[in-house]
Scaffold this active site. Sequence first.
Site, mmCIF file in Angstrom:
data_model
loop_
_atom_site.group_PDB
_atom_site.id
_atom_site.type_symbol
_atom_site.label_atom_id
_atom_site.label_comp_id
_atom_site.label_asym_id
_atom_site.label_seq_id
_atom_site.Cartn_x
_atom_site.Cartn_y
_atom_site.Cartn_z
ATOM 1 N N ASP A 17 0.868 -1.176 0.000
ATOM 2 C CA ASP A 17 0.000 0.000 0.000
ATOM 3 C C ASP A 17 0.908 1.230 0.000
ATOM 4 O O ASP A 17 1.745 1.346 0.888
ATOM 5 C CB ASP A 17 -0.843 -0.033 1.278
ATOM 6 C CG ASP A 17 -1.840 1.096 1.409
ATOM 7 O OD1 ASP A 17 -3.001 0.846 1.154
ATOM 8 O OD2 ASP A 17 -1.436 2.206 1.794
ATOM 9 N N GLU A 72 -1.153 -1.927 -4.685
ATOM 10 C CA GLU A 72 -2.340 -1.178 -5.041
ATOM 11 C C GLU A 72 -1.957 0.022 -5.892
ATOM 12 O O GLU A 72 -1.553 1.051 -5.366
ATOM 13 C CB GLU A 72 -3.041 -0.704 -3.757
ATOM 14 C CG GLU A 72 -4.333 0.022 -4.021
ATOM 15 C CD GLU A 72 -4.579 1.148 -3.050
ATOM 16 O OE1 GLU A 72 -3.605 1.696 -2.504
ATOM 17 O OE2 GLU A 72 -5.742 1.486 -2.848
ATOM 18 N N ASP A 115 -12.143 -0.600 -0.850
ATOM 19 C CA ASP A 115 -12.072 0.803 -1.249
ATOM 20 C C ASP A 115 -13.090 1.172 -2.318
ATOM 21 O O ASP A 115 -13.035 2.285 -2.866
ATOM 22 C CB ASP A 115 -10.658 1.145 -1.748
ATOM 23 C CG ASP A 115 -9.645 1.087 -0.623
ATOM 24 O OD1 ASP A 115 -9.998 1.472 0.510
ATOM 25 O OD2 ASP A 115 -8.507 0.642 -0.873
HETATM 26 C C1 NOJ Z 1 -5.155 2.148 0.050
HETATM 27 C C2 NOJ Z 1 -5.930 1.303 0.961
HETATM 28 O O1 NOJ Z 1 -6.450 0.222 0.284
HETATM 29 C C3 NOJ Z 1 -6.935 2.198 1.549
HETATM 30 O O2 NOJ Z 1 -7.918 1.476 2.185
HETATM 31 C C4 NOJ Z 1 -6.188 3.120 2.439
HETATM 32 O O3 NOJ Z 1 -7.053 4.015 3.049
HETATM 33 C C5 NOJ Z 1 -5.172 3.892 1.664
HETATM 34 N N1 NOJ Z 1 -4.421 3.075 0.774
HETATM 35 C C6 NOJ Z 1 -4.224 4.576 2.576
HETATM 36 O O4 NOJ Z 1 -3.441 3.637 3.257
#
Ligand code: NOJ
Length: 764
Positions: free
Chosen positions: A304, A334, A406
């Site tokens: 992440d 991600e 998300d």
């Molecule tokens: C991506 C994550 O999947 C999300 O849920 C998170 O809030 C942000 N990155 C920040 O870490």
Amino acid sequence: MGEEPKFQKSRRNVLKGIAGLPLFSDFDVVEGNDLSPINAENISSDLTLASAPNNLGPVTPRDTLYQILTDRFYDGNTSINDFADFESALYGGTGDDLKLYQGGDWKGITDKVQYFANMGIGAIWISAPYRNRESRIEDENDDGTTDVWTSYHGYHAHNYYPTHRFFGDMSAFETMRDTLHNNGIKLIIDFVSNHTSREKNPTKNLKEEDGKLYEPDKDSNGNYVFDSDGNAVGDNLLADPNNDVNGWFHGEGDRGGDSSTFGYRHKDLGWLADFSHENDPVVDHLFNAAQFWKSKGVDGFRHDATLHMNPAFAKTLKDAIDSEPGGPVTHFGEFFITRPDPKYDEYASFPDRTGIHNLDFEYSRAQTNVFGDFSETMTDFGNMLTKTHDDYTHEHHQISFIDNHDVTRFRYIQPNNKPYHAAIAALLTARGTPKVYYGLEQYVEPQGDLPNEGRIFMQTDGAFDKTTTAYGLIQDLSQLRRDNLGIAYGQTNILHTSDDVIVYERKFYDHVVVIAINRQPDQSESVPSVGTALPDGTYSDYLGGTLSGQSVDISSGSIDSFTLSGGEVNVWVDTPSLGTDIPRIGSVVSTMGRAGNTVYIYGTGLGGDVTVEFGSTTATVNSNSNDQITATVPDASPGSVDITVSKNGNTSNTYAYELLSGDPVQVIFHIDVDTDPGETIHVTGNLPELGDWTPEEGSEGFMNPNYPKWFLPVSVPKNTTFEFKFVKIDDSGNVTWEGGSNRTFTSPSTTNGVDDTPMYTWQS
Ligand code: NOJ
Ligand code: NOJ
């Protein structure tokens, strides 16, 4: 145009919080199924233990991945829902206020291992396991009310060494790991190296908030202190973004709408304090933290947030993890981009540049639109599969998924079970390594369209029912992934598409599967005769008619015209023995590395007296079986090389591997130069990492937040003197070289090193 969409009673996909339409309540009844459970022993029988103590080996395309938000699964240990030094109002536990802790923990995951094993799950991805910020997070609303949030999700790093207290202590982590591994299930952790927690509160006029990083106590040798159970001792402030004396954070403020590369990489994501990955002590701390969790026997990392990271750092982090004892593990990240987007090419090439594969957001977008609100057609779905096949070098390593934490939960968009089931069948057969978001198999109802509203608590708002149709589908098709290498490693050939129907074939040598899907719940459609690689004969539906599939006759290499009823899904399978004589490569982990690294080669015919070559250089084989070879990467000529396996005069297909010329470190190039509009600065030089003097294969474009000063961190081998030059490339691809003699620079000598070049000026 003008034509009524045939099926539109679905809700809008909300990627980033667009308001949704009202709920529909006409769900199909969820019926039971009679699929026989998979025996956990069978699942693990063909897995080979990696050399590291406690790790099971990387995820492969034969695995189905299952994503859990640890706090939102099952509360196995109620004694860790409150602590003496914790504000107990931050614990909810009822599944009602999803901004608060619900109580899910590692003991709960451990308790549910048979639920995963029986579903055929090969790996689970859990929330970040280390300590997060624990204080309340307040967001003031325009109407004067205040929302109270918590770090239940693990995205607010506080200290990378102690465990997240609400998930358990280190022995609970180890028990979970061992229980999963004993059932043949691999463990992937979320790992956030991009940022800590929120440094400033945007709802309170940027009042200073947190973002502080802590570390355990140190002993007299400078090593972190752990108690006899492996729990880190002490919690000492290491860096504070609001008083950043040692430059641990970028300190550029929030990205807001800045769409420059500098904005994405150097500014905060939602005010989460953004680490400076160009500062050696930061690099060192993050390498060590990741290596610490690798040493705890995890099988992989979900990074992440790769879209927001310096890719040169990401590449060195991945290398630092994989080069530790235990060999290469799974890496995916991600990079939250879908077409159309100017950053799509950067997304598609990120795995080639870093060795960290993508969560396949492009796949997710198409699948959600095609099977959710029907805003794209099955032909669009087929076109996406073809396009990404061309764009992705390692298609099977990309993690395909429908939804995640998300985005809007898919159930919110698609309440009708027929297209919902069809979507699950497509996810598990289309291509890539599929990931199921927890609760998909229980049809869980989100509270609304917002991502957080989909992060339901399974214990109170779901079920652990092993008899749902969706659970049975995942179970059945996960077994097929293990058995049929066409599904795992094969190419996807589109045989037929229309707005609502797709027929595709997966093929790896003689392992062939044909999948035919009609997404329309209430309308049948006829499919013309299509050619297939399935040998002539009669095939029954692998799903046993669960989704109304039928048997089919194939003659003269063709499937005769047939009709798909509403929501019908057929899976026709041929899994003959591929024998043991001919070596064939299906997958390789890692896809990037350097001499001396371990590499796993997966496929068939890999047992016996095999020779593994990287280009024309022979690699040492450490162990092998029919399904897998464990070898050591040889000191071959670096760059993109083809791996082959030969035996008894038979040579396998090739598999591309990116061979680094050494231990990657960062050099930050700087140049002060004027450019014409449309021109960007790049560097090229005499290393494969610099494109071997081919500018188009050299670095990406430099950043220029302070034009005409340009800079870019680039990964090069450590302790190496190399030659280079700067070039200008315009938006039509025209290259202008700088003049003069070649420049030279020597890279840092330590693994964690980062060096800046001087500020150069253009040589005319
Ligand atoms: C991506 C994550 O999947 C999300 O849920 C998170 O809030 C942000 N990155 C920040 O870490
Ligand atoms: C490639 C050459 O190898 C390098 O030495 C030279 O500086 C550039 N081309 C520019 O001419």
